[in-house]
Design an enzyme around this catalytic site. Sequence first.
Site, PDB file in Angstrom:
ATOM      1  N   HIS A 164      -5.157  -0.793   1.041  1.00 55.44           N
ATOM      2  CA  HIS A 164      -3.755  -0.842   0.616  1.00 55.44           C
ATOM      3  C   HIS A 164      -2.940  -1.629   1.627  1.00 55.44           C
ATOM      4  CE1 HIS A 164      -3.787   2.368   3.612  1.00 55.44           C
ATOM      5  NE2 HIS A 164      -2.492   2.128   3.785  1.00 55.44           N
ATOM      6  N   ASP A 172       1.040  -1.352   3.377  1.00 55.47           N
ATOM      7  CA  ASP A 172       2.071  -0.319   3.517  1.00 55.47           C
ATOM      8  C   ASP A 172       3.357  -0.786   2.854  1.00 55.47           C
ATOM      9  OD1 ASP A 172       0.257   1.192   4.876  1.00 55.47           O
ATOM     10  OD2 ASP A 172       1.136   0.882   6.852  1.00 55.47           O
ATOM     11  N   HIS A 212      -5.367  -2.994   4.526  1.00 52.77           N
ATOM     12  CA  HIS A 212      -6.207  -2.226   5.446  1.00 52.77           C
ATOM     13  C   HIS A 212      -6.760  -1.017   4.717  1.00 52.77           C
ATOM     14  CE1 HIS A 212      -1.984  -0.960   5.845  1.00 52.77           C
ATOM     15  NE2 HIS A 212      -2.423   0.245   6.198  1.00 52.77           N
ATOM     16  N   ARG A 255     -11.393  12.935  11.294  1.00 50.82           N
ATOM     17  CA  ARG A 255     -10.595  11.928  12.004  1.00 50.82           C
ATOM     18  C   ARG A 255      -9.126  12.191  11.705  1.00 50.82           C
ATOM     19  NH1 ARG A 255      -8.117   7.112  10.527  1.00 50.82           N
ATOM     20  NH2 ARG A 255      -7.994   5.580  12.214  1.00 50.82           N
TER      21      ARG A 255
END
Length: 367
Positions: free
Chosen positions: A247, A249, A303, A313
């Site tokens: 996607h 941002d 990203h 994570r």
Amino acid sequence: MGKVVAVKSNITLMYEKGAYMHIVFSELPLSEMDYEPPFLEIYKAILLQGLHGVGVGISGSGIRNDKSELCELPLIDLGRLSLNHVEREECMREISGAARTWGFFQVVNHGVSQELLQNLRYEQMEVFRTPFANKSQECFLNLPARSYRWGNPSATNLRQISWSEAFHIFLPDIAGMDQHQNLRSTIEAFASVVAPLAERLVQILAQELNIKFSYFQENCSANTSFLRLNRYPPCPFNSTVFGLLPHTDSSILTIVNQDQIGGLQLMKDGKWVGIKPNPQALVVNIGDLLQALSNGIYKSAKHRVMGAEKVERFSVAYFFNPSKETVIESEMMPPMYRKFTFGEYRVQIEKDVKEIGDKVGLSRFLL
Ligand SMILES: C=C1C[C@]23C[C@@]1(O)CC[C@H]2[C@@]12CC[C@H](O)[C@@](C)(C(=O)O1)[C@H]2[C@@H]3C(=O)O
Ligand SMILES: O=C(O)CCC(=O)C(=O)O
Ligand SMILES: [Fe+2]
């Protein structure tokens, strides 16, 4: 009977004849894993259908690129901004250059203390340890509906699965978190140092392109921005499904603090490259709105996050956003995008995610 390849809480996954064949739900209580979102349950049909015929691991899945190098993302020392004219100018040029060529860079000497980042990580881990039954309730933390998000409820195929959960928080809403004072005050402390950092970076980026900084001063602040606390649980299919879908941002600019696990990758020159975690650095990326305002000069780079098989994570993303009413329009000629408000942009994204399972983004506004 096939080989058992994953046993996760109350679920067993069997691999047989070159494909995943069964997901067996046992009667075991969820016990201490009660905070895990029920990914296997909601994705069961997609996993069985999609993994059928797909071998274990990289080959065939086409998603994971374990062989991808970790990239030399520009690492910019912001300490130089308070030195002499030459150092400052050089630092500003590096920031603008990285925003044009990468859309991503890392900053050190950014002014956010390690102690504050650790406190925020601690509070983040604590809140994700809340039983799923509680954190998925609409009133949890006294935040508006949809502040807690998990997976991708609109996914129809493997490529749309996100194996992650997030608190996507509009910062003014933390005022209502009276039952969670530690989380609230830590977020407030973080916002109070990360907002000026975002403003300073945007000021430099605007100045380098002769965009009026007053536009950002008038329309953006911590009170129009979002904080996203991300958690990527261990994922038994991490070579095949995403932690977070590819996607861009929807922000002006995003500042990310990732932990040491790794998995954040960006698209550079048509290839996915990993960003090596640097404990001293924050990751900064240009969002769609700055791409539009700079008429495509600054890049809102795609990203994604690859989850890990055995470990969880965490990351925190601060989305520096304008108010909903803010008009996004470049003064550069000829304009690439039609003018739109940020509110309109968000509505379009939510519609796309709901209807087609993914964000379309800026290309919808191309002229
Ligand atoms: C399924 C999705 C949710 C998301 C849009 C996406 O297609 C993939 C990424 C998600 C993300 C991450 C950054 C922002 O927080 C966000 C609002 C966006 O624009 O892309 C979210 C979207 C979301 O959580 O709804
Ligand atoms: O988890 C990360 O490192 C990045 C998260 C991200 O891209 C996002 O929240 O938009
Ligand atoms: Fe992102």
